[in-house]
Design an enzyme around this catalytic site. Structure first.
Site, short mmCIF file in Angstrom:
data_model
loop_
_atom_site.label_atom_id
_atom_site.label_comp_id
_atom_site.label_asym_id
_atom_site.label_seq_id
_atom_site.Cartn_x
_atom_site.Cartn_y
_atom_site.Cartn_z
N ASP A 419 0.83 -1.21 0.00
CA ASP A 419 0.00 0.00 0.00
C ASP A 419 0.86 1.26 0.00
O ASP A 419 1.94 1.29 0.59
CB ASP A 419 -0.90 -0.03 1.24
CG ASP A 419 -1.80 1.17 1.33
OD1 ASP A 419 -2.66 1.33 0.44
OD2 ASP A 419 -1.65 1.97 2.28
N GLU A 472 1.05 -0.50 -5.14
CA GLU A 472 0.08 0.56 -5.40
C GLU A 472 0.90 1.84 -5.56
O GLU A 472 1.24 2.50 -4.56
CB GLU A 472 -0.92 0.68 -4.26
CG GLU A 472 -2.04 1.67 -4.57
CD GLU A 472 -2.50 2.48 -3.37
OE1 GLU A 472 -3.52 3.18 -3.49
OE2 GLU A 472 -1.84 2.43 -2.32
#
Length: 743
Positions: A419, A472
């Site tokens: 993330d 990401e």
């Protein structure tokens, strides 16, 4: 035995007796070197002494550990429970304590302060060096046998603390009873506590160098935690190593079909309207559903323990503990096993970018900025009010890399989606001038974070080559998914945020205006093969006022459904692996709400139930048709894609060919206006039969059922669009059609 204030100076103490100052430090929970004060010691005159602190004890005897022969009676030096005394022996031996408690009960117990160090010399060396690949095997709370005794070893990194003690159910949360030993070489405090079982709750009390006692700290390496709002760590069994398999390696390969179902477990489905499903209930419902829908992988929003439901798991404190919201760690083990039995891979969202400021967590862990950067310009996330890991510190990098291996090896998960990588790569991420610190060369890149990401991917590649990592990453940082030896970050995949933003912006436009923005549809192919891309329609696109996927689409209700189906067809035809957030597969009407279940009732009743079921059927068929070699084998090879017509902006039509490594071929035609085109000639490179396999306008999906007669056509010699041959097809309104070439 005398009281401590009976002796004014050390020289007046009998040989072997603890000094008044050290005794007071024990009684006041200030002693930082308990093994110097407690346990067995040899006095200056050669006599053996034993000292122990047992609040609630009336008397204490030292017995032989094997035959229980009495070796000495200890005197009660202080009413708080401090005992000491000489033994009838000069050679050290395995001893135990026979204790008579105030209530008259008697017990034979092991003395924690008779045991040798927990950490081996190699462990100490590797921890100090920052090269211990699996620090979780020795740090935290680990049930083990030491010197023939079963118990739990506790070990925690807190190099700047003046004292650390372990508190828990086993010692009535008394901060005086179990101070720990400092291994100065690596800054780790350790203690073995006999007979402490699995399931025991515990925390660490840390006294800073200045003497200030910090709020009780949860164990950074805890394998299990209490359910919020409680915050204690729980002694838990280290999961067994899960061997790698060739089957999982193939399923995760770049040339494999990959369609990921992204799931927030707390809101996928609830029972009784509000209760979470446990791991076994999720295995019984979620796994068969994802399997039936044709997804190849399930990706879970973070399952590491986190204190705040509203963070969706992205503000984690227990990085090694599966959240207690859905049961115990054994339940998670069974869930992963069930995924693999069903042929599904499991990917976890993983958050090494930041952590919350909760007092029981990593913040200010030993009275210093141990895990986080000290300078808030480096160490504080303004967007999320969280702290940023100090990637320049070897022990912190070791903690995070070890955690990555832990999930991959000990639970056998297939991959980690990392993330907020963009926030890690740049020091000025979401900061104004003057709010960030340049790197040593004056640049904006976070060189320490970049080195960490490369290190993590290298370790995963070497130790768990079947696993995948995905970034990401929303910027144009180069070579994210290239190997580190080739100058890249080493990820297997990168989320294609540019493609997602461009195409969703295009789809939100009224079809009458789309011809002026045709490049938003086609631009992604300019860079489609520069990285190994995943095309993500994730939770971030259906929350915080962005609306559901269905609500993003323009037009009346029929057109909204038709637009969404056409978009999914385009997405599945486009090069790149696929990711779809839960609820999007049946056109959830409302924005995602993490506090309640998805609107499954939309599929069961109401005037639009057939339309919602139609979208669901389409996603299922797209996933199954994606097994066609042409639609997955060469996702990252430019030779696997061929434009037919990319400039037909006037009609908002895009057509292209996907080629498989085996010579297979699929033709994809997309029409993003409500105008059908019957008898349209489409250029193709080969003669043969072309069979309509997917038509998003099919009545089966809720469409108007415009399609090519007999669902097949044969190529003719007259070519168009630069192709040697052509087929004549009916192109439905607001639809994507896929034709399989059959030779």
């Amino acid at each position: 035995m005398s009281k401590p204030n009976d002796f004014a100076t050390v020289s007046e103490l009998p040989c072997g007796m603890l000094s008044n100052d050290e005794l007071n430090q024990i009684l006041e929970a200030r002693h930082g070197d308990p093994f110097h004060a407690l346990g067995m010691h040899t006095a200056a005159d050669g006599a053996l002494w034993v000292r122990c602190f047992l609040p609630g004890a009336q008397s204490v005897e030292v017995i032989n550990g094997t035959d229980k022969r009495l070796r000495g009676k200890l005197g009660k030096r202080h009413e708080a429970g401090f005992f000491e005394g000489p033994l009838k022996a000069t050679d050290r031996f395995h001893y135990r304590l026979r204790v008579t408690w105030h209530d008259g009960q008697q017990a034979i117990i092991e003395d924690p302060y008779r045991f040798p160090p927990v950490l081996g010399e190699k462990d100490v060396w590797w921890l100090a060096e920052g090269t211990h690949l699996r620090p979780y095997e020795i740090l935290g709370a680990r049930v083990r046998e030491l010197d023939g005794v079963i118990g739990t070893s506790f070990a925690v990194w807190a190099p700047n603390a003046s004292r650390v003690a372990v508190l828990g159910d086993f010692n009535f949360w008394d901060n005086r009873r179990h101070p720990m030993r400092l291994r100065r070489e690596c800054g780790v405090w350790e203690l073995f506590l006999p007979e402490v079982p699995e399931g025991a709750r515990y925390k660490f009390e840390v006294r800073a160098a200045n003497g200030h006692v910090l709020p009780l700290k949860a164990d950074p390496y805890a394998l299990q935690s209490e359910l919020r709002p409680s915050t204690a760590s729980v002694v838990s069994h280290l999961p067994d190593y899960v061997p790698a398999t060739e089957e999982r390696r193939r399923a995760n390969a770049h040339d494999a079909p990959v369609s990921i179902y992204e799931v927030h477990l707390g809101s996928w489905r609830r029972k009784n309207g509000h209760e979470w499903l446990n791991w076994d209930e999720l295995a019984e419902s979620l796994i068969p559903y994802a399997q039936d829908m044709g997804f190849t992988h399930i990706e879970l929003l973070p399952v590491s323990e986190h204190p705040f439901d509203g963070s969706w798991g992205y503000q984690t404190i227990g990085l090694f503990a599966p959240t207690a919201r859905f049961g115990d760690p054994a339940g998670f083990t069974r869930f992963v096993e069930r995924c693999h039995i069903a042929g599904l891979g499991l990917i976890l969202d993983w958050v090494p970018a930041h952590f919350p400021t909760d007092a029981h967590g990593l913040a200010n862990f030993d009275g210093t900025h141990l895990y986080e950067y000290a300078d808030p310009r480096e160490g504080f996330h303004q967007d999320w009010n969280t702290l940023i890991y100090n990637f320049g510190r070897t022990e912190v990098r070791n903690f995070l890399v070890g955690n990555a291996l832990y999930w991959l090896e000990r639970y056998g998960v297939d991959g980690l989606r990392v993330d907020a990588v963009a926030s890690m790569l740049y020091r000025d991420y979401s900061r104004k001038d003057g709010e960030w610190v340049p790197n040593q060369y004056g640049g904006r890149e976070n060189l320490e974070a970049i080195a960490f990401l490369k290190r993590m991917n290298e370790v995963v590649g070497a130790e768990r080559p079947q696993a995948i990592t995905a970034a990401e990453e929303s910027t144009s940082y180069p070579a994210v998914s290239r190997p580190t030896f080739d100058g890249g970050l080493g990820f297997h995949y990168k989320w294609n945020m540019g493609w997602m933003n461009d195409t969703l912006r295009y789809m939100a436009r009224d079809p009458i205006h789309r011809k002026y923005h045709h490049n938003e549809l086609s631009f992604g192919l300019m860079y489609a093969f520069s990285e190994h891309f995943v095309l993500p329609i994730s939770h971030d696109e259906v929350v915080h006022g962005k609306g559901s996927m269905l609500k993003k689409m323009p037009g009346d209700r029929w057109q909204q459904f038709a637009n969404l189906r056409a978009y999914y067809g385009f997405m599945w035809g486009h090069p790149g692996k696929k990711l779809l957030f839960m609820g999007c597969e049946f056109a959830q009407n409302d924005e995602w709400n993490a506090d309640r279940s998805l609107d499954w009732h939309l599929l069961e009743h109401g005037p639009e139930a057939d339309m919602h079921r139609g979208v669901q059927r389409l996603v299922r068929d797209l996933n199954h048709f994606m097994r066609h070699p042409a639609l997955h084998q060469r996702d990252f090879d430019g030779n696997g894609f061929e434009w037919i017509e990319h400039s037909n902006a006037e009609n908002s039509i895009a057509s292209f060919i996907r080629h498989g490594a085996d010579g297979s071929m699929v033709v994809v035609v997309c029409n993003f206006t409500p105008t059908p085109h019957n008898g349209m000639r489409i250029g193709v490179p080969r003669l043969g039969r072309y069979v309509e396999r997917i038509n998003t306008d099919s009545a089966y999906y809720g469409g108007s059922n415009v399609g090519t007669p007999f669902s097949a056509t044969y190529a003719e010699h007259n070519g168009v669009s630069g192709k040697a041959h052509s087929i004549v097809v009916n192109v439905p309104p607001l639809a994507t059609v896929m034709f399989e070439w059959q030779g």
